[in-house]
Design a protein around this motif. Structure first.
Motif, PDB file in Angstrom:
ATOM      1  N   ASP A  45       0.821  -1.213   0.000  1.00 47.07           N
ATOM      2  CA  ASP A  45       0.000   0.000   0.000  1.00 47.07           C
ATOM      3  C   ASP A  45       0.855   1.265   0.000  1.00 47.07           C
ATOM      4  OD1 ASP A  45      -2.310  -1.490   0.063  1.00 47.07           O
ATOM      5  OD2 ASP A  45      -2.437  -1.474   2.254  1.00 47.07           O
ATOM      6  N   GLN A  46       2.137   1.126   0.321  1.00 44.46           N
ATOM      7  CA  GLN A  46       2.996   2.304   0.426  1.00 44.46           C
ATOM      8  C   GLN A  46       3.450   2.845  -0.933  1.00 44.46           C
ATOM      9  OE1 GLN A  46       3.644  -0.360   2.828  1.00 44.46           O
ATOM     10  NE2 GLN A  46       2.240   0.894   4.020  1.00 44.46           N
ATOM     11  N   TYR A  47       3.339   2.031  -1.993  1.00 46.29           N
ATOM     12  CA  TYR A  47       3.836   2.446  -3.298  1.00 46.29           C
ATOM     13  C   TYR A  47       2.703   2.706  -4.280  1.00 46.29           C
ATOM     14  CZ  TYR A  47       8.503   1.314  -1.718  1.00 46.29           C
ATOM     15  OH  TYR A  47       9.685   1.311  -1.012  1.00 46.29           O
ATOM     16  N   SER A  48       2.756   3.879  -4.924  1.00 39.69           N
ATOM     17  CA  SER A  48       1.750   4.241  -5.925  1.00 39.69           C
ATOM     18  C   SER A  48       2.274   4.069  -7.347  1.00 39.69           C
ATOM     19  CB  SER A  48       1.311   5.695  -5.729  1.00 39.69           C
ATOM     20  OG  SER A  48       2.417   6.576  -5.872  1.00 39.69           O
ATOM     21  N   GLU A  49       3.600   4.108  -7.515  1.00 39.68           N
ATOM     22  CA  GLU A  49       4.209   3.925  -8.830  1.00 39.68           C
ATOM     23  C   GLU A  49       5.458   3.056  -8.713  1.00 39.68           C
ATOM     24  OE1 GLU A  49       5.099   7.509 -10.935  1.00 39.68           O
ATOM     25  OE2 GLU A  49       3.092   8.362 -10.644  1.00 39.68           O
ATOM     26  N   ILE A  50       5.624   2.159  -9.685  1.00 36.49           N
ATOM     27  CA  ILE A  50       6.806   1.302  -9.735  1.00 36.49           C
ATOM     28  C   ILE A  50       7.351   1.375 -11.153  1.00 36.49           C
ATOM     29  CG2 ILE A  50       7.735  -1.015  -9.390  1.00 36.49           C
ATOM     30  CD1 ILE A  50       5.092  -1.564  -7.772  1.00 36.49           C
ATOM     31  N   HIS A  51       8.468   2.059 -11.324  1.00 39.21           N
ATOM     32  CA  HIS A  51       9.083   2.213 -12.640  1.00 39.21           C
ATOM     33  C   HIS A  51      10.119   1.108 -12.840  1.00 39.21           C
ATOM     34  CE1 HIS A  51       7.350   6.211 -13.447  1.00 39.21           C
ATOM     35  NE2 HIS A  51       7.350   6.311 -12.126  1.00 39.21           N
ATOM     36  N   CYS A  52      10.000   0.368 -13.942  1.00 42.32           N
ATOM     37  CA  CYS A  52      10.920  -0.730 -14.240  1.00 42.32           C
ATOM     38  C   CYS A  52      11.744  -0.378 -15.469  1.00 42.32           C
ATOM     39  CB  CYS A  52      10.146  -2.016 -14.496  1.00 42.32           C
ATOM     40  SG  CYS A  52       9.135  -2.548 -13.103  1.00 42.32           S
ATOM     41  N   ILE A  53      13.053  -0.459 -15.349  1.00 43.47           N
ATOM     42  CA  ILE A  53      13.926  -0.156 -16.475  1.00 43.47           C
ATOM     43  C   ILE A  53      14.695  -1.412 -16.871  1.00 43.47           C
ATOM     44  CG2 ILE A  53      14.156   2.275 -15.883  1.00 43.47           C
ATOM     45  CD1 ILE A  53      16.906   1.642 -14.684  1.00 43.47           C
ATOM     46  N   GLY A  54      14.928  -1.561 -18.185  1.00 41.58           N
ATOM     47  CA  GLY A  54      15.659  -2.712 -18.676  1.00 41.58           C
ATOM     48  C   GLY A  54      15.338  -2.992 -20.132  1.00 41.58           C
ATOM     49  N   ARG A  55      15.867  -4.086 -20.623  1.00 44.16           N
ATOM     50  CA  ARG A  55      15.692  -4.427 -22.038  1.00 44.16           C
ATOM     51  C   ARG A  55      14.411  -5.199 -22.312  1.00 44.16           C
ATOM     52  NH1 ARG A  55      20.878  -7.768 -23.146  1.00 44.16           N
ATOM     53  NH2 ARG A  55      20.192  -8.595 -21.130  1.00 44.16           N
ATOM     54  N   ARG A  56      13.777  -5.700 -21.242  1.00 45.22           N
ATOM     55  CA  ARG A  56      12.550  -6.490 -21.414  1.00 45.22           C
ATOM     56  C   ARG A  56      11.431  -5.946 -20.542  1.00 45.22           C
ATOM     57  NH1 ARG A  56      13.868 -12.428 -19.942  1.00 45.22           N
ATOM     58  NH2 ARG A  56      15.314 -11.469 -18.447  1.00 45.22           N
ATOM     59  N   GLU A  57      10.215  -6.303 -20.918  1.00 48.22           N
ATOM     60  CA  GLU A  57       9.058  -5.917 -20.125  1.00 48.22           C
ATOM     61  C   GLU A  57       9.121  -6.620 -18.767  1.00 48.22           C
ATOM     62  OE1 GLU A  57       6.634  -3.825 -20.654  1.00 48.22           O
ATOM     63  OE2 GLU A  57       7.048  -3.288 -22.746  1.00 48.22           O
ATOM     64  N   PRO A  58       8.637  -5.974 -17.702  1.00 52.57           N
ATOM     65  CA  PRO A  58       8.626  -6.616 -16.382  1.00 52.57           C
ATOM     66  C   PRO A  58       7.708  -7.846 -16.398  1.00 52.57           C
ATOM     67  CG  PRO A  58       7.371  -4.581 -16.355  1.00 52.57           C
ATOM     68  CD  PRO A  58       8.087  -4.614 -17.665  1.00 52.57           C
ATOM     69  N   PRO A  59       7.901  -8.760 -15.455  1.00 53.45           N
ATOM     70  CA  PRO A  59       7.136 -10.018 -15.450  1.00 53.45           C
ATOM     71  C   PRO A  59       5.657  -9.861 -15.128  1.00 53.45           C
ATOM     72  CG  PRO A  59       8.479  -9.838 -13.475  1.00 53.45           C
ATOM     73  CD  PRO A  59       8.897  -8.716 -14.374  1.00 53.45           C
ATOM     74  N   ILE A  60       5.263  -8.741 -14.538  1.00 54.19           N
ATOM     75  CA  ILE A  60       3.859  -8.500 -14.231  1.00 54.19           C
ATOM     76  C   ILE A  60       3.471  -7.107 -14.717  1.00 54.19           C
ATOM     77  CG2 ILE A  60       3.856 -10.028 -12.219  1.00 54.19           C
ATOM     78  CD1 ILE A  60       3.950  -7.514 -10.458  1.00 54.19           C
ATOM     79  N   SER A  61       2.184  -6.900 -14.847  1.00 49.51           N
ATOM     80  CA  SER A  61       1.685  -5.588 -15.245  1.00 49.51           C
ATOM     81  C   SER A  61       0.630  -5.141 -14.251  1.00 49.51           C
ATOM     82  CB  SER A  61       1.097  -5.637 -16.660  1.00 49.51           C
ATOM     83  OG  SER A  61       0.029  -6.575 -16.719  1.00 49.51           O
ATOM     84  N   GLY A  62       0.276  -3.894 -14.304  1.00 47.36           N
ATOM     85  CA  GLY A  62      -0.723  -3.370 -13.388  1.00 47.36           C
ATOM     86  C   GLY A  62      -0.745  -1.861 -13.436  1.00 47.36           C
ATOM     87  N   GLU A  63      -1.696  -1.281 -12.746  1.00 48.64           N
ATOM     88  CA  GLU A  63      -1.868   0.167 -12.755  1.00 48.64           C
ATOM     89  C   GLU A  63      -0.642   0.895 -12.223  1.00 48.64           C
ATOM     90  OE1 GLU A  63      -4.896   3.534 -10.835  1.00 48.64           O
ATOM     91  OE2 GLU A  63      -5.398   1.401 -10.725  1.00 48.64           O
ATOM     92  N   LYS A  64       0.027   0.317 -11.224  1.00 47.21           N
ATOM     93  CA  LYS A  64       1.187   0.971 -10.616  1.00 47.21           C
ATOM     94  C   LYS A  64       2.440   0.892 -11.482  1.00 47.21           C
ATOM     95  CE  LYS A  64       0.123  -0.186  -5.755  1.00 47.21           C
ATOM     96  NZ  LYS A  64       0.717  -0.862  -4.574  1.00 47.21           N
ATOM     97  N   ILE A  65       2.519  -0.141 -12.291  1.00 47.71           N
ATOM     98  CA  ILE A  65       3.774  -0.481 -12.961  1.00 47.71           C
ATOM     99  C   ILE A  65       3.965   0.281 -14.266  1.00 47.71           C
ATOM    100  CG2 ILE A  65       5.119  -2.357 -13.964  1.00 47.71           C
ATOM    101  CD1 ILE A  65       3.695  -4.201 -11.926  1.00 47.71           C
ATOM    102  N   LYS A  66       5.094   0.960 -14.369  1.00 44.68           N
ATOM    103  CA  LYS A  66       5.448   1.742 -15.543  1.00 44.68           C
ATOM    104  C   LYS A  66       6.731   1.155 -16.135  1.00 44.68           C
ATOM    105  CE  LYS A  66       2.352   4.479 -13.634  1.00 44.68           C
ATOM    106  NZ  LYS A  66       0.942   4.490 -14.100  1.00 44.68           N
TER     107      LYS A  66
END
Length: 251
Positions: A45-66
């Motif tokens: 609940d403490q995180y509203s945004e999660i930015h993922c950087i790299g060469r591939r898409e992150p393993p999960i998706s969702g409203e928070k994940i950028k």
């Protein structure tokens, strides 16, 4: 390279002002530790945004994940909304995958340093990095030497709060089979009863334990440089489970 002394003992964390809406950045979210970490942050609940950087898409998706698909060689060109509260770096490869010691160093030292510089540019409150037990810049072992060099480069940045995690042999689910780790885990499991005192940090540790410690420690205040040896990672989790964390304002 100038040698710097790291703070390796686990100090008692101080408290943060309770708030929500923290923003995180993960480098290496597709790896073993990173894939567990992103799940933890996504459920928090403490995180509203999660930015993922790299060469591939992150393993999960969702409203928070950028997701930001980018080469680590081009991080200086990456534009992200500020502030980013917590930067997590779980980048790592093997000599087999890298193909050479030079390429291994490029990933485990140079790219990690690039993430540290990004954390500096984003004025991140915390920067948590996965290193390894035995990390030492003047080691004769290329693996420990590379990890030690990465630690020293990160420390030279003067980050607001650098947290270095030095796990022992990791075990858990991976996309690739690492035979040396599998053998090492089997040996250390057999030796666990005799690994006491100063040898306790060599006990095998799970991937999930490291990810959980990175998550929980980001919600506490530590000195400018804090090193978690493998046994301290497990001790931290036991301490955190009995202590309600408090959080720092993002304002």
């Amino acid at each position: 390279m100038r040698r710097m002394r790291l703070k390796t003992e686990l100090t008692e964390p101080s408290r943060k002002d309770e708030t929500m809406g923290r923003k995180a950045l993960i480098a290496g979210a597709t790896g073993a530790i990173g894939s567990v970490l992103i799940e933890l942050l996504n459920r928090s609940d403490q995180y509203s945004e999660i930015h993922c950087i790299g060469r591939r898409e992150p393993p999960i998706s969702g409203e928070k994940i950028k997701s930001h698909i980018i080469s680590y060689d081009e991080l200086d060109q990456l534009s992200l909304p500020q502030p980013i509260d917590d930067v997590f770096c779980a980048i790592g490869t093997t000599i087999k995958t890298a193909g050479s010691v030079e390429r291994f160093k490029k990933v485990d030292r140079d790219y990690v340093f690039q993430v540290g510089k990004l954390a500096q540019r984003l004025k991140a409150r915390t920067c948590s990095v996965v290193s390894a037990i035995g990390a030492k810049a003047d080691s004769s072992n290329y693996y420990n030497q590379t990890k030690g060099e990465a630690e020293e480069l990160l420390q030279s940045l003067g980050l607001r709060s650098l947290r270095i995690f030095r796990p022992s042999m990791l075990h858990g689910t991976r996309d690739e089979l690492r035979m040396k780790e599998a053998i090492g885990f089997a040996v250390l499991t057999i030796m666990t009863p005799v690994l006491q005192g100063p040898w306790k940090k060599y006990r095998a540790i799970s991937i999930a334990q490291v990810a959980k410690a990175m998550h929980e420690s980001a919600l506490q205040v530590y000195p400018a440089i804090q090193v978690f040896e493998s046994d301290k990672i497990q001790n931290f989790l036991r301490h955190a489970s009995s202590t309600k964390p408090t959080f720092r304002s993002t304002s």
